[in-house]
Design an enzyme around this catalytic site. Structure first.
Site, PDB file in Angstrom:
ATOM      1  N   PRO A 234       0.019  27.981  26.920  1.00  0.00           N
ATOM      2  CA  PRO A 234      -0.178  26.682  25.952  1.00  0.00           C
ATOM      3  C   PRO A 234       1.243  26.430  25.411  1.00  0.00           C
ATOM      4  CG  PRO A 234      -1.228  28.711  25.239  1.00  0.00           C
ATOM      5  CD  PRO A 234      -0.612  28.828  26.532  1.00  0.00           C
ATOM      6  N   PRO A 235       1.349  25.076  24.872  1.00  0.00           N
ATOM      7  CA  PRO A 235       2.690  24.545  24.306  1.00  0.00           C
ATOM      8  C   PRO A 235       3.236  25.519  23.378  1.00  0.00           C
ATOM      9  CG  PRO A 235       0.922  22.698  24.272  1.00  0.00           C
ATOM     10  CD  PRO A 235       0.353  24.090  24.523  1.00  0.00           C
ATOM     11  N   GLY A 236       4.306  25.663  23.231  1.00  0.00           N
ATOM     12  CA  GLY A 236       5.135  26.298  21.967  1.00  0.00           C
ATOM     13  C   GLY A 236       5.294  27.853  22.130  1.00  0.00           C
ATOM     14  N   THR A 237       4.579  28.363  23.383  1.00  0.00           N
ATOM     15  CA  THR A 237       4.681  29.835  23.468  1.00  0.00           C
ATOM     16  C   THR A 237       5.880  30.310  24.084  1.00  0.00           C
ATOM     17  OG1 THR A 237       3.373  29.258  25.503  1.00  0.00           O
ATOM     18  CG2 THR A 237       2.125  29.859  23.592  1.00  0.00           C
ATOM     19  N   THR A 240       9.982  27.703  27.826  1.00  0.00           N
ATOM     20  CA  THR A 240      11.409  27.165  28.233  1.00  0.00           C
ATOM     21  C   THR A 240      12.283  28.289  27.499  1.00  0.00           C
ATOM     22  OG1 THR A 240      10.556  25.144  27.550  1.00  0.00           O
ATOM     23  CG2 THR A 240      12.908  25.370  27.820  1.00  0.00           C
ATOM     24  N   GLU A 457     -19.253  20.738   0.101  1.00  0.00           N
ATOM     25  CA  GLU A 457     -18.280  22.132   0.397  1.00  0.00           C
ATOM     26  C   GLU A 457     -19.094  23.256   0.004  1.00  0.00           C
ATOM     27  OE1 GLU A 457     -16.082  21.601   2.448  1.00  0.00           O
ATOM     28  OE2 GLU A 457     -15.284  19.735   1.812  1.00  0.00           O
ATOM     29  N   HIS A 460     -21.468  23.723   2.695  1.00  0.00           N
ATOM     30  CA  HIS A 460     -20.967  24.556   3.795  1.00  0.00           C
ATOM     31  C   HIS A 460     -20.798  26.181   3.621  1.00  0.00           C
ATOM     32  CE1 HIS A 460     -19.658  21.456   6.373  1.00  0.00           C
ATOM     33  NE2 HIS A 460     -18.710  20.932   5.531  1.00  0.00           N
TER      34      HIS A 460
END
Ligand code: NHX
Ligand code: ZN
Length: 688
Positions: A234-237, A240, A457, A460
């Protein structure tokens, strides 16, 4: 380090090749030539007396006077050109002119008047006169305008293609790869030590570096050196980052490109760049080629080739496939690539011989998050009592990039309050900020709206408390944050397998807000749209993905490969109707169930609502006081911990701001001792 000697001088400039861009140049040149010679006009320089003779003979029909530079051009008639024998080619169809220097600009009109008088006396047509006043400027523009235009366009295009920063630039370089080369002299300063977590991926990647350093160790045993490895996650792991670390440690040249660098507006450029990249790599072998975001080129080739539009990308991909497989396995070029969607990649790219190995770079586990926090906290002045492990527990589901963001945000918040170190409450605020968005205290909310939000709320909260699989509640707030006016925050328990009832309970909890509005206010509002969207999605996946509905059991109509894009659904119209009916039924049932539960616990719900209106934020313990201990065991211990900590913090801050005592007096830190060691990763906050 005894790796084979690099092929050639690395810094040697590559000569521009004879390629198709020269062809473009040639075409432009020939167009220009056509432009200049198209009219086929011929001009002959003559002296004044010849000019006068021709005029008086009636061989001219027009004279153009250029007063500025004292010349005149006479346009010969068809007959006149023959009469005058100025050896002009009769084949050319354009104007035939004679040009001369006039004795005096002032007198020329008189001269022509005299000629015209004589001509009309002889019954011949008079000569027309035109004065060209604006010197030759107009002519110059007329002549050189197109060249200038073409040059401007070329410069503009080559600017665009060089893509700004550090590009190789120029129209004749479009076929060059834009690889950034890192080697011994200009390496990155990232090493494997800077990569926190990712233990398994690191081992794999370190092995690749090892292949290049000591290839014979592997080849002696008959093993072939892999050609490529694909970093998926996933992105940001940190894909790069991992590649950067390889560049920092490998001691061999490292060529880095982005997949989108191969995408260009000209046909064939992508493929040419791939060829160039691999040629460059071969020269520098042993080396590593890193292609970031490879899905830009590597996406699966379309099935219907007549679509045509992505031919160019396919050519690029085909070139990449051949480039990777065209290598001898021992020639020391290893290809790394990163993507966050391996399922989208072309199967041919993933077969052994190209990207032999896929390295999954997953979201960090608890222990990884501790490491990541430690890396990012190196540069942050933290309160010495800061419990990093507790922070890691609070950030389940966060990627490395998210954690970096949390640390930075916390420091910013601390700076805003003029603190001299960043403490726990700043981190909590930062996490809230990142998950929920910006707190909007300035938003004006009327009392009536406040009651409606609190009702929603509290709905919930009540439902999730009273259902078996309802997620453990952390807090309920009616402070607007981001796009939401209020939220109930949960610490969901991480499950690998989700029973049907858990999905139903989740849906029931999501519908609890709307149900409470319906039941206790007698009217419903637009605010529940997000809840309804989530709920309907769950219902749809229950029917279409998990095959859990009564009418369509054990059927999966999902296309997880993402390849069967099209307008045909994999089921009949009848089934489509059944699906609709099932989704409707399931959502409806849960809505009725939510209302039923709320009727049963109406008194408690109203108490929670009133408490919310009064306090704006209430915690697990407050709800427990009203609704009693939950029937179902969950990992509430930790959650209670979270609440206590945050509530205590709020109180301290309240005291601080009123009495101005020394900061950081209460930061009870005994929590880490009784926290479970490795299994119980507390789940992330989610909200409804
Ligand atoms: C509006 N916002 O848009 C106002 C400002 C029913 C009390 N006119 O369900 O805040 O109405 O349990 C992600 C997160 C839309 C996406 C929240 C998209 C909220 C939130 C609309 C509470 N809590 N609704 C909720 C809410 C709204 C919205 C979102 C999102 C409300 C509800 C938003
Ligand atoms: Zn809601």
């Amino acid at each position: 380090m005894n790796f084979p000697k690099p092929g050639k001088n690395r810094n040697q400039d590559r000569k521009p090749l004879f390629n198709m861009y020269w062809m473009y140049g040639l075409i432009i040149l020939s167009l220009l030539a056509l432009y200049y010679f198209q009219d086929g006009s011929q001009t002959k320089d003559v002296n004044w007396s010849d000019f006068e003779k021709a005029a008086l003979a009636g061989d001219m029909d027009k004279i153009m006077v250029f007063a500025q530079n004292g010349t005149a051009e006479g346009f010969l008639t068809e007959q006149g050109a023959k009469n005058q024998h100025f050896d002009m080619s009769p084949q050319m169809t354009g104007d035939k002119k004679i040009k001369t220097t006039i004795p005096s600009s002032d007198k020329i009109q008189d001269k022509i008047d005299i000629w015209n008088a004589k001509l009309s006396a002889e019954g011949k047509p008079e000569i027309k006169v035109n004065y060209e006043k604006g010197s030759d400027l107009m002519k110059v523009i007329w002549y050189f305008g197109p060249i200038i235009l073409i040059i401007v366009v070329m410069v503009f295009m080559s600017k665009r293609m060089s893509g700004g920063a550090g590009g190789t630039g120029g129209i004749f370089n479009v076929g060059k790869s834009k690889a950034t080369v890192f080697d011994k002299n200009n390496g990155t300063n990232v090493t494997f030590k800077d990569v926190a977590g990712l233990a398994e991926a690191k081992v794999e990647i370190e092995e690749i570096v090892e292949f290049l350093k000591n290839p014979q160790r592997y080849t002696e045993l008959g093993a072939k050196i892999p050609k490529g490895a694909l970093l998926v996650g996933p992105p940001g792991t940190g894909k790069t980052l991992l590649a950067k670390a390889v560049a920092g440690e490998a001691d061999v040249p490292f060529l880095s490109v982005s997949g989108s660098d191969f995408v260009e507006m000209f046909v064939g450029v992508g493929a040419a760049r791939v060829r160039d990249l691999f040629k460059q790599a071969k020269e520098k072998a042993p080396c590593i080629v890193f292609i970031d975001e490879i899905d830009a080129v590597g996406r699966a080739r379309g099935r219907n080739p007549n679509m045509g539009s992505n031919d160019e990308r396919e050519n690029t991909l085909n070139q990449m496939l051949t480039a990777m497989d065209g290598f001898q396995s021992n020639n020391g070029v290893i290809c790394l690539a990163a993507t966050n969607r391996a399922d989208m990649l072309d199967k041919a790219l993933l077969r052994p011989g190209r990207f032999d190995r896929q390295i999954y770079v997953d979201l960090p586990e608890l222990s990884d998050r501790v490491e990541i926090f430690n890396v990012h906290l190196r540069n942050i002045k933290c309160n010495s009592k800061l419990d990093v492990e507790q922070l890691a527990r609070q950030t389940q589901g966060f990627s490395g990039a998210d954690i970096a963001n949390v640390c930075n945000e916390a420091a910013l918040i601390a700076a805003r309050y003029n603190k001299d170190s960043v403490d726990w409450s700043d981190f909590m605020k930062a996490i809230d900020r990142i998950v929920g968005g910006l707190e909007k205290k300035s938003r004006i909310i009327t009392d009536e709206e406040k009651l409606a939000i609190a009702t929603h709320e509290a709905g919930h909260a009540t439902i999730t408390w009273m259902t078996k699989y309802g997620n453990p509640l952390v807090k309920v707030t009616i402070v607007p944050r981001g796009r939401a006016l209020g939220a109930a925050w949960y610490a969901p328990e991480e499950r690998q397998i989700i029973p049907t009832q858990a999905l139903l309970d989740t849906m029931c909890g999501l519908l609890g807000g709307r149900a409470a509005e319906d039941l206790f206010l007698g009217q419903i509002g637009t605010g529940a749209s997000d809840d309804l969207e989530k709920c309907t999605k769950i219902a749809r996946s229950l029917v279409l993905v998990y095959g859990m509905s009564e009418k369509l059991p054990n059927l999966n109509y999902n296309d997880s490969t993402g390849q069967e894009m099209g307008f045909t659904k994999p089921y009949s119209d009848d089934t489509a109707k059944t699906i609709d009916a099932e989704v409707k039924r399931i959502v409806n049932e849960q809505y009725e169930r939510a209302k039923e539960i709320l009727r049963q616990y109406a008194a408690q719900h109203n108490q929670i609502r009133d408490l919310l209106v009064e306090k704006e934020v209430i915690f697990h313990d407050d709800v427990e006081k009203i609704l009693g201990k939950r029937q179902w065991k969950s990992r509430t211990d930790e959650i209670i911990e979270i609440n206590r900590k945050e509530e205590a913090d709020r109180k301290t801050r309240a005291i601080e701001s009123s009495v101005r005592v020394k900061p950081e007096v209460t930061d009870n830190n005994d929590s880490a001792d009784d926290a479970p060691d490795d299994d119980g990763t507390p789940p992330p906050f989610t909200r409804q």
